[in-house]
Design an enzyme around this catalytic site. Structure first.
Site, PDB file in Angstrom:
ATOM      1  N   CYS A   1       6.120   0.999   1.097  1.00 60.35           N
ATOM      2  CA  CYS A   1       4.843   0.308   0.897  1.00 60.35           C
ATOM      3  C   CYS A   1       3.734   1.317   0.617  1.00 60.35           C
ATOM      4  O   CYS A   1       4.011   2.475   0.250  1.00 60.35           O
ATOM      5  CB  CYS A   1       4.483  -0.582   2.075  1.00 60.35           C
ATOM      6  SG  CYS A   1       3.206  -1.800   1.605  1.00 60.35           S
TER       7      CYS A   1
ATOM      8  N   ASP B   1       0.885  -2.756  10.170  1.00 53.44           N
ATOM      9  CA  ASP B   1      -0.128  -3.829  10.163  1.00 53.44           C
ATOM     10  C   ASP B   1      -0.445  -4.254  11.581  1.00 53.44           C
ATOM     11  O   ASP B   1      -1.534  -4.743  11.864  1.00 53.44           O
ATOM     12  CB  ASP B   1       0.371  -5.028   9.358  1.00 53.44           C
ATOM     13  CG  ASP B   1       0.258  -4.740   7.882  1.00 53.44           C
ATOM     14  OD1 ASP B   1       1.198  -4.145   7.322  1.00 53.44           O
ATOM     15  OD2 ASP B   1      -0.799  -5.062   7.304  1.00 53.44           O
TER      16      ASP B   1
HETATM   17  C1  RUB Z   1       0.366  -3.160   3.246  1.00 52.18           C
HETATM   18  C2  RUB Z   1       1.248  -2.591   4.319  1.00 52.18           C
HETATM   19  C3  RUB Z   1       0.889  -1.228   4.833  1.00 52.18           C
HETATM   20  C4  RUB Z   1       0.104  -1.397   6.153  1.00 52.18           C
HETATM   21  C5  RUB Z   1      -0.514  -0.083   6.623  1.00 52.18           C
HETATM   22  O1  RUB Z   1       0.679  -4.496   2.967  1.00 52.18           O
HETATM   23  O2  RUB Z   1       2.173  -3.201   4.811  1.00 52.18           O
HETATM   24  O3  RUB Z   1       2.032  -0.482   5.109  1.00 52.18           O
HETATM   25  O4  RUB Z   1      -0.946  -2.333   5.965  1.00 52.18           O
HETATM   26  O5  RUB Z   1      -1.412   0.383   5.646  1.00 52.18           O
HETATM   27  P1  RUB Z   1      -0.265  -5.345   1.948  1.00 52.18           P
HETATM   28  P2  RUB Z   1      -2.675   1.300   6.025  1.00 52.18           P
HETATM   29  O6  RUB Z   1      -0.258  -4.613   0.639  1.00 52.18           O
HETATM   30  O7  RUB Z   1       0.387  -6.687   1.885  1.00 52.18           O
HETATM   31  O8  RUB Z   1      -1.650  -5.398   2.564  1.00 52.18           O
HETATM   32  O9  RUB Z   1      -2.127   2.519   6.680  1.00 52.18           O
HETATM   33  O10 RUB Z   1      -3.321   1.586   4.690  1.00 52.18           O
HETATM   34  O11 RUB Z   1      -3.564   0.502   6.923  1.00 52.18           O
END
Ligand code: RUB
Length: 306
Positions: free
Chosen positions: A113, A182
């Site tokens: 991701c 998340d």
């Molecule tokens: C994004 C996702 C990321 C986490 C952490 O999912 O799963 O791995 O949110 O990201 P989506 P961060 O694209 O559906 O929002 O470290 O940037 O908070």
């Protein structure tokens, strides 16, 4: 989905509340409070899984009811929103520092991701002069991997781009997995983009360490009381076009956006307060998010009395 990643979502919510307070054109306190509470609820409802969102909204809204007058109420929202945004940026910078220390010269890292926190560790290690190479997954169906490889490419990090199902084929080339979160529950389970649990399971089988990079505001206080994290299920049209779906009337597309990785598949969670084993998630909730527990207890007592 215009704003992706739990940290960015949290900062965007704080900015939205701040701008809403600034642009409020009325003069009476009651209407202001009502408008702010309505906005807070609306923001929280936009993405159900990222706990950073309600945590940020709570932090900005806290104290509104105690403000002596309208001017103080408005000023308080603006001040707390700015403070949250700044502390969120600082948290990512601190995670980059701490996380980079756990990356060794020559490491090959797999990420899944697009996580600002996870990438900050990798880019931090690269900038400190360590040689790192990354395997980044595509991340079906919304292709967050494309954002990840752009960031890594811009930072000059050697990167391999693979489809999600190729993770096990490459796992023996990998020294370390780093992903974001998340939400982190009290028992150290991590909710992150769909496929994270498969990646972590594969890593565990291959004895590859898994690090989660997560700011403290990703921890979910209410999981102490047994509340579950809601997993957002997104439209099937993200996976199959409507035209194809219409031709397959017996087929239903299931499209959960996140999954849960149990604590036993995770070796370490890097927060801005330090690196912890996932089993210590309770301590982060107790020490950094205690306000929510007090609120929850208040509600619990009231409900019991009625
Ligand atoms: C994004 C996702 C990321 C986490 C952490 O999912 O799963 O791995 O949110 O990201 P989506 P961060 O694209 O559906 O929002 O470290 O940037 O908070």
């Amino acid at each position: 989905m215009e704003i992706r990643g739990a940290g960015r979502i949290a900062r965007a919510a704080a900015e939205a509340l701040r701008d809403h307070a600034r642009e409020f054109s009325g003069l009476d306190r009651e209407t202001f409070d009502h408008a702010m509470h309505e906005a807070a609820e609306r923001l929280i409802a936009t993405r159900p899984t990222a706990v950073s969102l309600p945590n940020a909204v709570h932090r900005v809204m806290a104290g509104l009811d105690d403000a002596p007058d309208f001017a103080a109420a408005r000023e308080g929202i603006i001040r707390r929103a700015d403070a949250f945004i700044e502390s969120s940026r600082d948290a990512v910078a601190r995670i980059a520092e701490i996380g980079a220390r756990h990356i060794h010269d020559g490491d090959v890292i797999l990420t899944h991701c697009n996580s600002e926190a996870a990438l900050s560790c990798i880019v931090g290690a690269h900038r400190s002069g360590k040689s790192v190479e990354v395997f980044a997954t595509e991340v079906r169906p919304r292709n967050q991997g494309l954002v990840t490889i752009r960031t890594l490419n811009d930072a000059g990090v050697k990167t391999n781009f693979i489809v999600d199902s190729a993770v096990r084929s490459f796992i023996h080339d990998i020294d370390l997995v780093i992903v974001g979160a998340d939400a982190v529950t009290v028992n150290g389970a991590v909710v992150n983009k769909i496929g994270t649990s498969m990646v972590a399971h594969t890593a565990k089988e291959a004895r590859v360490n898994v690090i989660v990079a997560a700011e403290t505001y990703k921890f979910a206080p209410r999981t102490i009381m047994g509340e579950l994290i809601t997993i957002e299920e997104r439209p099937g049209s993200e996976v199959l076009t409507d035209e194809i779906a219409r031709a397959l009337p017996h087929v239903t597309v299931r499209n959960p956006a996140f999954d849960v990785t149990p604590a036993e598949f995770i070796d370490m969670i890097v927060t801005e307060e330090g690196a912890i084993p996932p089993q210590m998630a309770y301590v982060i909730i107790r020490d950094y998010l205690g306000w929510d527990l007090k609120e929850f207890h208040k509600g619990f007592e009231l409900n019991n009395r009625t």
